[in-house]
Design an enzyme around this catalytic site. Structure first.
Site, PDB file in Angstrom:
ATOM      1  N   ASN A 135     -11.103  -2.300  -4.982  1.00  0.00           N
ATOM      2  CA  ASN A 135     -10.359  -1.423  -5.902  1.00  0.00           C
ATOM      3  C   ASN A 135     -11.078  -1.212  -7.250  1.00  0.00           C
ATOM      4  O   ASN A 135     -10.770  -0.266  -7.976  1.00  0.00           O
ATOM      5  CB  ASN A 135      -8.947  -1.958  -6.155  1.00  0.00           C
ATOM      6  CG  ASN A 135      -8.006  -1.815  -4.977  1.00  0.00           C
ATOM      7  OD1 ASN A 135      -7.083  -2.609  -4.800  1.00  0.00           O
ATOM      8  ND2 ASN A 135      -8.219  -0.794  -4.141  1.00  0.00           N
ATOM      9  N   ASP A 162       0.828  -1.215   0.000  1.00  0.00           N
ATOM     10  CA  ASP A 162       0.000   0.000   0.000  1.00  0.00           C
ATOM     11  C   ASP A 162       0.860   1.262   0.000  1.00  0.00           C
ATOM     12  O   ASP A 162       1.967   1.273   0.544  1.00  0.00           O
ATOM     13  CB  ASP A 162      -0.919  -0.024   1.233  1.00  0.00           C
ATOM     14  CG  ASP A 162      -2.030   0.999   1.123  1.00  0.00           C
ATOM     15  OD1 ASP A 162      -2.381   1.398  -0.012  1.00  0.00           O
ATOM     16  OD2 ASP A 162      -2.565   1.410   2.177  1.00  0.00           O
TER      17      ASP A 162
END
Ligand code: IPE
Ligand code: IPE
Ligand code: MG
Length: 246
Positions: free
Chosen positions: A69, A21
């Site tokens: 996502n 991330d």
């Protein structure tokens, strides 16, 4: 002494899971487009895979694209899919050279057809490799996986192939996408966020969690080694008391 030298090779985690991330913020901090962060993230992933083969970690499972996502701007989703395709095609040679098998988990059928085809090709091309298994979690979420497993078990019972009483932790695990892969002993998340974001919830039931402020494009194999050293300092009690462990 570097972190690599501090690692006790006899007590390596067999399986490391990573939430890669911070690509977008890393790029934005430099006044660049998010896409640059994703491209740089690939460089980190390559270095971390190499780190795993350097020391003998058998399984590395990375969160590359979550079910959630899909809700990003379409331009970013398309870019990530294109990056996925170009990366897997470009890396087959290196994977083979380093004896790394490519695997994928998630709702692969929901990916663009070119991704599905190229992924399958790369998995076939690397199927014989056995030093490390690199699993990409793509269109993956843990709740999706757990519901799928429940559905598969229900179907087996309904078809008379399984008795309800045979549903136990082993039977349940065997319906998860990670079947055959030991649960991760170590889960790493970069970017300073302290959450799991729907990743491997069942599998990390007793995993050690490691969080670092570093953004994923800044995370390299030395950072992986640092995380392993940290992991090896922990006492894993599994509900027992210290004195019961030898
Ligand atoms: C991780 O980086 C990569 C993917 C989720 C595909 P992000 O894109 O989430 O970057 P940040 O967290 O917005 O900085
Ligand atoms: C988790 O990162 C998913 C991946 C790394 C692929 P996100 O950036 O999507 O997670 P949140 O939104 O911070 O929870
Ligand atoms: Mg993020």
């Amino acid at each position: 002494m570097g972190f690599k030298e501090q690692i006790d090779i006899s007590r390596l985690p067999k399986h490391i899971a990573v939430i890669m991330d911070g690509n977008g913020r890393w790029a934005k901090n430099q006044g660049k487009f998010r896409s640059f962060g994703h491209e740089s993230g690939v460089v980190s992933l390559k270095d971390v895979v190499e780190g795993c083969t350097d020391i003998g970690v058998k399984y590395l499972t990375v969160y590359a694209f979550s079910t959630e996502n899909w809700n990003r701007p379409i331009e970013e989703v398309n870019l990530l899919m294109e990056l996925l395709i170009s990366t897997i095609n470009a890396e087959i040679g290196t994977l083979n050279k380093n004896n790394v098998r490519l695997n994928a988990i998630g709702d692969i059928a929901s990916l663009p057809q070119k991704c599905i085809d190229d992924l399958k090709n790369a998995m076939d091309e690397t199927a014989g490799n056995d030093s490390c298994t690199l699993t990409l979690a793509l269109s993956y979420s843990s709740k999706w996986e757990i519901v799928e497993a429940a559905r598969k078990l229900a179907t087996l019972v309904k078809e008379g192939k399984m008795d309800v009483n045979e549903i136990d932790e082993t039977a349940f695990s065997s319906q998860l996408t990670t079947t055959g892969i030991p649960d991760p002993e170590l889960m790493i998340r970069t970017s300073g966020e302290h959450r799991i974001s729907n990743y491997l919830l069942w599998q990390i039931a007793y995993g050690e969690l490691y969080f670092t402020e570093k953004m994923w494009p800044d995370f390299m194999k030395e950072d992986l080694f640092e995380a392993i050293v940290d992991y090896q300092k922990r006492e894993r009690r599994f509900g027992k008391i210290s004195e019961q462990l030898n």
